[in-house]
Design an enzyme around this catalytic site. Structure first.
Site, short mmCIF file in Angstrom:
data_model
loop_
_atom_site.label_atom_id
_atom_site.label_comp_id
_atom_site.label_asym_id
_atom_site.label_seq_id
_atom_site.Cartn_x
_atom_site.Cartn_y
_atom_site.Cartn_z
NE ARG A 43 -70.32 -46.04 13.17
CZ ARG A 43 -71.50 -46.09 13.79
NH1 ARG A 43 -71.70 -45.40 14.91
NH2 ARG A 43 -72.47 -46.85 13.33
CD GLN A 88 -68.71 -46.35 17.38
OE1 GLN A 88 -69.77 -45.77 17.17
NE2 GLN A 88 -67.53 -45.75 17.26
CG ASP A 127 -70.98 -46.66 25.20
OD1 ASP A 127 -71.49 -45.55 24.94
OD2 ASP A 127 -71.51 -47.74 24.88
NE ARG A 173 -78.57 -47.87 15.94
CZ ARG A 173 -77.78 -47.02 16.62
NH1 ARG A 173 -78.29 -46.23 17.55
NH2 ARG A 173 -76.50 -46.96 16.37
CB CYS A 175 -69.20 -45.31 20.60
SG CYS A 175 -70.01 -45.73 22.15
CG HIS A 205 -72.51 -50.44 17.78
ND1 HIS A 205 -72.92 -50.33 16.47
CD2 HIS A 205 -72.59 -49.17 18.31
CE1 HIS A 205 -73.24 -49.08 16.21
NE2 HIS A 205 -73.05 -48.36 17.31
#
Length: 305
Positions: free
Chosen positions: A289, A130, A221, A100, A261, A127
């Site tokens: 996830r 996700q 988001d 990340r 998310c 991402h």
């Protein structure tokens, strides 16, 4: 997918995406793959994380493997060691690594030099992990993905980019509703159009109400992602009409679900009552996830052959 990287959802074929989602569902309902005993996953995170860090760790432990949490500030890479040097060294120690970081190019460079599977756990551009969980949640709710319509409201950020790619592969119509100057990267939009299944619609608009009408999935988001905190205050009035609230939700399909998310800024991009409503699948989405990433790890480590 044994030995493969996942740097972007564009790395997957339609069949590979379907296989990952099916495997995630099997794992969630009790399927046990071969053990990852004596295999080690490294987590190299330059940015804060709750769901990604914990879900990857739990997934690897459930598979029988081990996890090393690599703090860049405690490593030589934090003092300027070139990525290619760190990548080759860690590739000799680990069996897989999830990264990340801010720049997508850093993950791509790491993958070029590390002779192990490299997983994008979030970058400025995408991402992918996700969206695997998002699609799994949608599949659980509607039993099928093909032909659904997902409306994303807010900033055209890394989540929007990966939603474009994932929905294109899955045959989900996607509408991206953003302020005019916050649209997703045009190159990603074109890539999604190239990947899109026949008849799948990709729409960009600045009209939130029009975008929501009849949609089965509403997704939002935060309006300022990590690294954009300095611009958060100036974004608030620009994004206000894109808030997911009861009035907007009422324009969607009667069967519509709400996804986010996380973390959520309640009262900004989404209201408290919508986040906590019966339509919300946010907590199921967060749990998924772990199941989606367990499927991904089982695949790249060759445990599900």
């Amino acid at each position: 997918m044994k030995g493969r990287n996942l740097l972007s959802l564009a790395d997957l074929t339609v069949n590979e995406l379907e296989t990952l989602l099916d495997l995630a569902q099997k794992l969630k309902t009790g399927y046990t793959p071969r053990s990852a005993a004596n295999q080690v996953l490294g987590l190299l995170f330059y940015k804060a994380s709750t769901r990604t860090r914990v879900s990857f760790s739990v997934a690897m432990y459930h598979l029988g493997g081990q996890v090393i949490d690599l703090n860049p500030q405690a490593m030589q890479v934090g003092r300027g060691e070139p990525i290619q040097d760190t990548a080759r060294v860690l590739g000799g120690y680990l069996d897989a690594i999830a990264i990340r970081t801010f720049a997508q190019k850093e993950i791509e460079q790491f993958a070029e030099y590390a002779d192990i599977p490299v997983i994008n756990a979030l970058s400025d551009l995408s991402h992918p992990c996700q969206i695997l969980a998002d699609l799994l949640t949608m599949q659980e709710t509607f039993q099928t993905l093909e032909g659904l319509t997902l409306t994303y409201l807010g900033d055209g950020n890394n989540v929007a980019h990966s939603l474009l790619l994932g929905c294109a592969l899955a045959g989900v119509n996607i509408r991206i509703a953003t302020p005019p100057t916050y649209q997703p990267d045009s190159a990603i939009v074109e890539q999604a159009k190239h990947l899109a299944q026949s008849g799948t619609e990709i729409t960009l608009t600045d009209d939130a109400k029009e975008a929501v009408e009849g949609a089965e999935v509403l997704y939002t988001d935060v309006w300022a992602s990590m690294g954009q905190e300095d611009s958060a205050a100036e974004r608030l009035p620009v994004f206000q009409s894109f808030q997911v609230n009861e009035d907007l939700v009422n324009l969607a399909s009667p069967e519509a679900i709400i996804l986010h998310c996380l973390p959520a800024h309640r009262g900004e991009e989404i209201t408290e009552d919508v986040l906590e409503s019966a339509r919300s699948r946010v907590w199921q989405q967060a749990e998924n996830r772990m199941h989606a990433q367990k499927a991904l790890l089982a695949s790249v480590l060759g445990l599900s052959d």
